[in-house]
Motif scaffolding. Structure first.
Motif, PDB file in Angstrom:
ATOM      1  N   CYS A   1     -44.856 -18.639  10.906  1.00  0.00           N
ATOM      2  CA  CYS A   1     -43.642 -18.838  11.470  1.00  0.00           C
ATOM      3  C   CYS A   1     -43.002 -17.733  12.012  1.00  0.00           C
ATOM      4  N   LEU A   2     -42.683 -17.482  13.289  1.00  0.00           N
ATOM      5  CA  LEU A   2     -42.382 -16.254  13.825  1.00  0.00           C
ATOM      6  C   LEU A   2     -40.923 -16.472  14.476  1.00  0.00           C
ATOM      7  N   PRO A   3     -40.081 -15.642  14.965  1.00  0.00           N
ATOM      8  CA  PRO A   3     -38.807 -16.014  15.525  1.00  0.00           C
ATOM      9  C   PRO A   3     -38.835 -16.411  16.706  1.00  0.00           C
ATOM     10  N   ASP A   4     -37.928 -16.728  17.684  1.00  0.00           N
ATOM     11  CA  ASP A   4     -38.111 -17.300  18.876  1.00  0.00           C
ATOM     12  C   ASP A   4     -39.114 -16.612  19.766  1.00  0.00           C
ATOM     13  N   ALA A   5     -39.923 -17.277  20.859  1.00  0.00           N
ATOM     14  CA  ALA A   5     -40.957 -16.542  21.422  1.00  0.00           C
ATOM     15  C   ALA A   5     -40.322 -15.466  22.270  1.00  0.00           C
ATOM     16  N   GLY A   6     -39.002 -15.374  22.694  1.00  0.00           N
ATOM     17  CA  GLY A   6     -38.709 -14.389  23.479  1.00  0.00           C
ATOM     18  C   GLY A   6     -38.081 -13.291  22.718  1.00  0.00           C
ATOM     19  N   ALA A   7     -37.855 -13.279  21.350  1.00  0.00           N
ATOM     20  CA  ALA A   7     -37.160 -12.210  20.795  1.00  0.00           C
ATOM     21  C   ALA A   7     -38.023 -10.810  20.699  1.00  0.00           C
ATOM     22  N   ALA A   8     -37.332  -9.603  20.440  1.00  0.00           N
ATOM     23  CA  ALA A   8     -37.968  -8.408  20.545  1.00  0.00           C
ATOM     24  C   ALA A   8     -38.908  -8.263  19.356  1.00  0.00           C
ATOM     25  N   ALA A   9     -38.395  -9.046  17.964  1.00  0.00           N
ATOM     26  CA  ALA A   9     -39.290  -8.905  17.033  1.00  0.00           C
ATOM     27  C   ALA A   9     -40.651  -9.589  16.953  1.00  0.00           C
ATOM     28  N   THR A  10     -40.622 -10.630  17.881  1.00  0.00           N
ATOM     29  CA  THR A  10     -41.722 -11.479  18.115  1.00  0.00           C
ATOM     30  C   THR A  10     -42.791 -10.582  19.217  1.00  0.00           C
ATOM     31  N   ARG A  11     -42.296 -10.186  19.743  1.00  0.00           N
ATOM     32  CA  ARG A  11     -43.118  -9.188  20.859  1.00  0.00           C
ATOM     33  C   ARG A  11     -43.601  -8.043  20.100  1.00  0.00           C
TER      34      ARG A  11
ATOM     35  N   GLY B   1     -34.092 -19.905  18.777  1.00  0.00           N
ATOM     36  CA  GLY B   1     -32.618 -19.232  18.404  1.00  0.00           C
ATOM     37  C   GLY B   1     -32.510 -18.555  17.417  1.00  0.00           C
ATOM     38  N   HIS B   2     -33.797 -18.118  16.739  1.00  0.00           N
ATOM     39  CA  HIS B   2     -33.735 -17.018  15.588  1.00  0.00           C
ATOM     40  C   HIS B   2     -34.562 -15.822  16.223  1.00  0.00           C
ATOM     41  N   GLU B   3     -33.715 -14.712  16.105  1.00  0.00           N
ATOM     42  CA  GLU B   3     -33.941 -13.420  16.608  1.00  0.00           C
ATOM     43  C   GLU B   3     -34.635 -12.529  15.458  1.00  0.00           C
ATOM     44  N   ALA B   4     -34.057 -12.753  14.443  1.00  0.00           N
ATOM     45  CA  ALA B   4     -34.778 -11.809  13.389  1.00  0.00           C
ATOM     46  C   ALA B   4     -35.996 -12.518  12.625  1.00  0.00           C
ATOM     47  N   PRO B   5     -36.836 -11.380  12.411  1.00  0.00           N
ATOM     48  CA  PRO B   5     -38.018 -11.857  11.554  1.00  0.00           C
ATOM     49  C   PRO B   5     -37.706 -11.981  10.387  1.00  0.00           C
ATOM     50  N   ALA B   6     -38.597 -12.412   9.252  1.00  0.00           N
ATOM     51  CA  ALA B   6     -38.701 -12.326   8.141  1.00  0.00           C
ATOM     52  C   ALA B   6     -39.010 -11.005   7.787  1.00  0.00           C
TER      53      ALA B   6
ATOM     54  N   PHE C   1     -36.311 -10.846   2.741  1.00  0.00           N
ATOM     55  CA  PHE C   1     -35.193 -11.772   3.185  1.00  0.00           C
ATOM     56  C   PHE C   1     -35.895 -12.680   4.393  1.00  0.00           C
ATOM     57  N   SER C   2     -35.615 -13.683   4.518  1.00  0.00           N
ATOM     58  CA  SER C   2     -35.893 -14.693   5.562  1.00  0.00           C
ATOM     59  C   SER C   2     -35.129 -15.795   5.628  1.00  0.00           C
ATOM     60  N   ASP C   3     -34.528 -16.199   7.055  1.00  0.00           N
ATOM     61  CA  ASP C   3     -33.988 -17.415   7.352  1.00  0.00           C
ATOM     62  C   ASP C   3     -34.772 -18.271   8.216  1.00  0.00           C
ATOM     63  N   LEU C   4     -35.998 -17.976   8.466  1.00  0.00           N
ATOM     64  CA  LEU C   4     -36.910 -18.659   9.311  1.00  0.00           C
ATOM     65  C   LEU C   4     -37.143 -19.968   8.464  1.00  0.00           C
ATOM     66  N   PRO C   5     -37.206 -21.039   9.371  1.00  0.00           N
ATOM     67  CA  PRO C   5     -37.763 -22.219   8.562  1.00  0.00           C
ATOM     68  C   PRO C   5     -39.314 -22.094   8.257  1.00  0.00           C
ATOM     69  N   GLU C   6     -39.696 -22.524   6.901  1.00  0.00           N
ATOM     70  CA  GLU C   6     -41.217 -22.255   6.869  1.00  0.00           C
ATOM     71  C   GLU C   6     -42.204 -23.569   7.473  1.00  0.00           C
TER      72      GLU C   6
END
Length: 322
Positions: A68-78, A112-117, A135-140
């Motif tokens: 699971c990763l943040p939003d496809a457009g998030a800087a953390a995902t890149r 909608g999630h910008e922050a990674p685990a 810490f993570s609020d990404l759905p598993e």
């Protein structure tokens, strides 16, 4: 082409090196700061990517990550996606070449999630200990989501059956045993020819015994193995069990045979720089070696111990494999 699919959490690690572990309600200046992509399976994939690129006298493998990763457009995902392919995880340009080496197309992007685990790691210079806060609020990943991914691989394996495709090798990080168990059992139904390995690490996590019983190969941590068996052979439960013992390695075979490879002696010029990810490196080397049909069991174990020893002598994973 063999397929190796790793299923586990992906983190961004913030690593603070401090002279000593801080007391509560105190202030301390860090001596170093590193931010890099982490997570057991992603770390192993970074090492595997280097091995595949180098050849290393072994097989050619197509690598895949399910996470699971943040939003496809998030800087953390890149940043995460650019970290594969032998880099240090600090390339945020997206040009790290990871897409060509590690297939991340089966990752789940949480809109909608910008922050990674995230993991915050305090590494003590005085003792070498490391204290980790996650810490993570990404759905598993849910079992239903995984089943959809497994169906894609099953269909590809069925289409390629005439070429000897066996459904691939699936490796699971034993984080959420109940969900993982359902995923493994589904794989057994849709791709009965696949090989499954699991990492059993946390001694107090319920459900890991059941996971180990379902796998073909089990990677045990020393903290798990020591309280449960007087020898490695009894841990294998009719399967192959691999144990990393703080620099050493052991392999227990279904027939009760036991192979051990000692750690390098401390007087051999081994300077421990960074132990974070040493176990992930060992697992990566063993997974690579287990795909090398021509390698002996002893050679596979020696390869894993040697590469993990090399890793602890450097910061991060960059340049681990020439």
């Amino acid at each position: 082409m063999k397929h190796l699919i790793l299923v586990g959490a992906c983190y961004l690690d913030t690593i603070l090196t401090v002279p000593h572990f801080p007391a509560e309600d105190s202030k301390l200046r860090a001596t170093a700061l590193h931010v890099r992509r982490g997570g057991n399976c992603p770390n192993s994939l970074e090492v595997l990517a280097q091995l595949v690129l180098s050849g290393a006298g072994g097989p050619q493998i197509k690598l895949h990550l399910v996470s699971c990763l943040p939003d496809a457009g998030a800087a953390a995902t890149r940043k995460i996606l650019s970290s594969f392919g032998g880099g240090d995880g600090n390339d945020v340009s997206g040009n790290g070449g990871g897409a060509d080496i590690v297939d991340c197309s089966h990752c789940l992007y949480r809109a909608g999630h910008e922050a990674p685990a995230s993991s915050y790691i305090i590494r003590s210079g005085a003792t070498g200990s490391r204290t980790i806060v996650n810490f993570s609020d990404l759905p598993e990943v849910t079992a239903d989501e995984f089943e959809g991914i497994a169906d894609v691989f099953a269909a590809a394996a069925a289409a390629a059956e005439q070429h000897g495709d066996d459904g691939g090798w699936w490796h699971f990080e034993g984080r959420i045993p109940e969900t993982t168990l359902r995923c493994i059992r589904y794989l057994r139904r849709v791709t009965p020819g696949c090989t499954i390995s699991v990492e059993v690490e946390k001694p107090n996590r319920e459900g890991l015994v059941e996971l180990a019983a379902e796998a073909d190969v089990v990677f045990y941590s020393r903290s798990w193995a020591e309280p449960r068996a007087h020898n490695c052979g009894s841990l294998s439960q009719g399967r192959s069990g691999v144990i990393q013992e703080g620099g050493a390695g052991a392999l227990a075979l279904p027939g009760g045979e036991y192979i051990h490879h000692a750690a390098a002696p401390s007087g051999d010029g081994i300077a421990v720089v960074d132990t974070i990810g040493a176990g992930d490196t060992f697992i990566a080397a063993m997974l690579y070696g287990l795909h090398a049909d021509a390698w002996s069991l002893e050679a596979r174990l020696e390869f894993g111990v040697t590469l993990a020893t090399k890793k602890v002598q450097r910061e991060g994973f960059a340049g681990l494999v020439p």
